[in-house]
Design an enzyme around this catalytic site. Sequence first.
Site, PDB file in Angstrom:
ATOM      1  N   ASP A   3       0.444  -3.789 -11.557  1.00 49.93           N
ATOM      2  CA  ASP A   3       0.223  -3.606 -10.125  1.00 49.93           C
ATOM      3  C   ASP A   3      -1.166  -4.172  -9.829  1.00 49.93           C
ATOM      4  O   ASP A   3      -1.922  -4.500 -10.749  1.00 49.93           O
ATOM      5  CB  ASP A   3       0.278  -2.110  -9.774  1.00 49.93           C
ATOM      6  CG  ASP A   3      -0.021  -1.833  -8.303  1.00 49.93           C
ATOM      7  OD1 ASP A   3       0.558  -2.512  -7.440  1.00 49.93           O
ATOM      8  OD2 ASP A   3      -0.848  -0.943  -8.013  1.00 49.93           O
ATOM      9  N   SER A   4      -1.505  -4.243  -8.549  1.00 46.07           N
ATOM     10  CA  SER A   4      -2.849  -4.696  -8.200  1.00 46.07           C
ATOM     11  C   SER A   4      -3.898  -3.656  -8.589  1.00 46.07           C
ATOM     12  O   SER A   4      -5.080  -3.986  -8.663  1.00 46.07           O
ATOM     13  CB  SER A   4      -2.931  -4.948  -6.696  1.00 46.07           C
ATOM     14  OG  SER A   4      -2.750  -3.733  -6.003  1.00 46.07           O
ATOM     15  N   TYR A  35      -3.731  -6.952  -3.063  1.00 45.03           N
ATOM     16  CA  TYR A  35      -2.834  -8.102  -2.971  1.00 45.03           C
ATOM     17  C   TYR A  35      -2.271  -8.261  -1.549  1.00 45.03           C
ATOM     18  O   TYR A  35      -1.933  -9.372  -1.133  1.00 45.03           O
ATOM     19  CB  TYR A  35      -1.640  -7.917  -3.917  1.00 45.03           C
ATOM     20  CG  TYR A  35      -1.896  -8.161  -5.386  1.00 45.03           C
ATOM     21  CD1 TYR A  35      -3.156  -8.508  -5.887  1.00 45.03           C
ATOM     22  CD2 TYR A  35      -0.842  -8.054  -6.297  1.00 45.03           C
ATOM     23  CE1 TYR A  35      -3.350  -8.728  -7.243  1.00 45.03           C
ATOM     24  CE2 TYR A  35      -1.032  -8.283  -7.653  1.00 45.03           C
ATOM     25  CZ  TYR A  35      -2.289  -8.614  -8.129  1.00 45.03           C
ATOM     26  OH  TYR A  35      -2.467  -8.836  -9.469  1.00 45.03           O
ATOM     27  N   GLY A  36      -2.141  -7.139  -0.867  1.00 44.47           N
ATOM     28  CA  GLY A  36      -1.439  -7.116   0.426  1.00 44.47           C
ATOM     29  C   GLY A  36      -1.850  -8.191   1.424  1.00 44.47           C
ATOM     30  O   GLY A  36      -1.012  -8.838   2.037  1.00 44.47           O
ATOM     31  N   CYS A  67       4.754  -3.272  -8.196  1.00 45.20           N
ATOM     32  CA  CYS A  67       3.991  -3.613  -7.002  1.00 45.20           C
ATOM     33  C   CYS A  67       4.943  -4.328  -6.052  1.00 45.20           C
ATOM     34  O   CYS A  67       5.523  -5.357  -6.408  1.00 45.20           O
ATOM     35  CB  CYS A  67       2.846  -4.542  -7.392  1.00 45.20           C
ATOM     36  SG  CYS A  67       1.946  -5.227  -5.990  1.00 45.20           S
ATOM     37  N   ASN A  68       5.116  -3.757  -4.872  1.00 47.20           N
ATOM     38  CA  ASN A  68       6.036  -4.367  -3.906  1.00 47.20           C
ATOM     39  C   ASN A  68       5.561  -5.746  -3.457  1.00 47.20           C
ATOM     40  O   ASN A  68       6.357  -6.664  -3.293  1.00 47.20           O
ATOM     41  CB  ASN A  68       6.158  -3.474  -2.671  1.00 47.20           C
ATOM     42  CG  ASN A  68       6.862  -2.173  -2.971  1.00 47.20           C
ATOM     43  OD1 ASN A  68       8.044  -2.040  -2.733  1.00 47.20           O
ATOM     44  ND2 ASN A  68       6.144  -1.205  -3.528  1.00 47.20           N
ATOM     45  N   GLU A 146      -7.446   3.366  -3.590  1.00 46.09           N
ATOM     46  CA  GLU A 146      -8.323   2.774  -4.605  1.00 46.09           C
ATOM     47  C   GLU A 146      -9.697   3.446  -4.604  1.00 46.09           C
ATOM     48  O   GLU A 146     -10.395   3.448  -5.610  1.00 46.09           O
ATOM     49  CB  GLU A 146      -8.461   1.265  -4.393  1.00 46.09           C
ATOM     50  CG  GLU A 146      -7.176   0.485  -4.674  1.00 46.09           C
ATOM     51  CD  GLU A 146      -6.828   0.361  -6.169  1.00 46.09           C
ATOM     52  OE1 GLU A 146      -7.751   0.181  -6.983  1.00 46.09           O
ATOM     53  OE2 GLU A 146      -5.636   0.460  -6.502  1.00 46.09           O
ATOM     54  N   CYS A 178       5.227   0.584  -0.851  1.00 48.36           N
ATOM     55  CA  CYS A 178       4.030   0.146  -1.568  1.00 48.36           C
ATOM     56  C   CYS A 178       3.788   1.235  -2.587  1.00 48.36           C
ATOM     57  O   CYS A 178       3.799   2.428  -2.241  1.00 48.36           O
ATOM     58  CB  CYS A 178       2.835   0.026  -0.621  1.00 48.36           C
ATOM     59  SG  CYS A 178       1.264  -0.196  -1.498  1.00 48.36           S
ATOM     60  N   THR A 179       3.591   0.849  -3.836  1.00 43.74           N
ATOM     61  CA  THR A 179       3.531   1.865  -4.888  1.00 43.74           C
ATOM     62  C   THR A 179       2.270   2.732  -4.796  1.00 43.74           C
ATOM     63  O   THR A 179       2.191   3.775  -5.441  1.00 43.74           O
ATOM     64  CB  THR A 179       3.641   1.214  -6.282  1.00 43.74           C
ATOM     65  OG1 THR A 179       2.661   0.165  -6.394  1.00 43.74           O
ATOM     66  CG2 THR A 179       5.028   0.638  -6.492  1.00 43.74           C
ATOM     67  N   HIS A 180       1.299   2.322  -3.987  1.00 45.17           N
ATOM     68  CA  HIS A 180       0.130   3.178  -3.766  1.00 45.17           C
ATOM     69  C   HIS A 180       0.465   4.371  -2.846  1.00 45.17           C
ATOM     70  O   HIS A 180      -0.217   5.390  -2.891  1.00 45.17           O
ATOM     71  CB  HIS A 180      -0.992   2.398  -3.076  1.00 45.17           C
ATOM     72  CG  HIS A 180      -1.795   1.516  -3.978  1.00 45.17           C
ATOM     73  ND1 HIS A 180      -1.299   0.373  -4.529  1.00 45.17           N
ATOM     74  CD2 HIS A 180      -3.084   1.619  -4.420  1.00 45.17           C
ATOM     75  CE1 HIS A 180      -2.255  -0.216  -5.259  1.00 45.17           C
ATOM     76  NE2 HIS A 180      -3.339   0.525  -5.206  1.00 45.17           N
TER      77      HIS A 180
HETATM   78  N1  DGL Z   1       0.743  -1.370  -4.815  1.00 44.65           N
HETATM   79  C1  DGL Z   1       0.981  -2.628  -4.189  1.00 44.65           C
HETATM   80  C2  DGL Z   1       2.335  -2.681  -3.543  1.00 44.65           C
HETATM   81  O1  DGL Z   1       3.234  -1.957  -3.930  1.00 44.65           O
HETATM   82  C3  DGL Z   1       0.024  -3.220  -3.219  1.00 44.65           C
HETATM   83  C4  DGL Z   1      -1.325  -3.026  -3.161  1.00 44.65           C
HETATM   84  C5  DGL Z   1      -2.243  -4.073  -2.681  1.00 44.65           C
HETATM   85  O2  DGL Z   1      -2.317  -4.413  -1.497  1.00 44.65           O
HETATM   86  O3  DGL Z   1      -2.940  -4.543  -3.551  1.00 44.65           O
HETATM   87  O4  DGL Z   1       2.558  -3.474  -2.664  1.00 44.65           O
END
Ligand code: DGL
Length: 261
Positions: A3-4, A35-36, A67-68, A146, A178-180
């Site tokens: 994941d990011s 990453y988003g 990570c989506n 984060e 989003c996994t966060h």
């Molecule tokens: N956890 C990531 C997801 O599921 C994204 C996080 C990010 O923006 O870095 O999309």
Amino acid sequence: MFDSGFGGLTVARAVMDLLPDEHLVYLGDTGRYPYGPRPQPEVRDFALEIADTMVDRFDVKAVVVACNTAAAAALDTLTESLAVPVIGVIEPGARALIAATRNRRVGVIGTVGTIGSGAYQRAVEATNAQVDLTCAACPGFVEFVERGETTGDQVTVLAERLLAPVCDADVDALLLGCTHYPYLARTISDVMGRNVVLVSSADETAFEVRVVLDATGLARKGGCGGATHRFLSSGDVAWFEEIGRRLLGPELDHAEAIEWA
Ligand code: DGL
């Protein structure tokens, strides 16, 4: 699994609980998160670099894109280019969302990259379910996680603003795409109300990992014990250990640094 940053730990937790005999290598690309907001080709390059590292240096037998945003940008490319099975979070999440709704009005929230890619719109359509789908991007949520700040006035105010479209659409099931976001579940649930079911793709993805490992004969034999869990971070390793342990649990007792060439 990668994941990011910390988000994929929600999937890691589910996989560790469901498949306690499997070795796990988790990589949080905290040096390059989030990453988003990044363009898809850039996220695709990161995902390829990480997945190649996983296979070449850590000899993994399967890759879970936890990570989506990375799955939306790179799942097809990874599936084509890697010699091992690749499992994403989007299809399992979409299936769980459809199973959860009663009023046929569903919502998906995710990063700008994920929602903008149309990946969930396509995944929900592919289920052939007759549902009304409302999607909303939630820029800023990942940064709160984060920072280790999962509750409080600031995140609540942001949630009230960003979740307005899905609240207004009267959805009864909301996918945390989003996994966060499962780490913000308390705040999201307070804003959405108790009648809205929050769906996390973590458990569903863990079941998918089990299906794939069983189908390919790659599952580690039960009861042989000694499953190892390694955690890698491309950013501040001490921070990764501290916040990661708080989010995942005691298994994250040590993190290793990983550097990109
Ligand atoms: N956890 C990531 C997801 O599921 C994204 C996080 C990010 O923006 O870095 O999309």
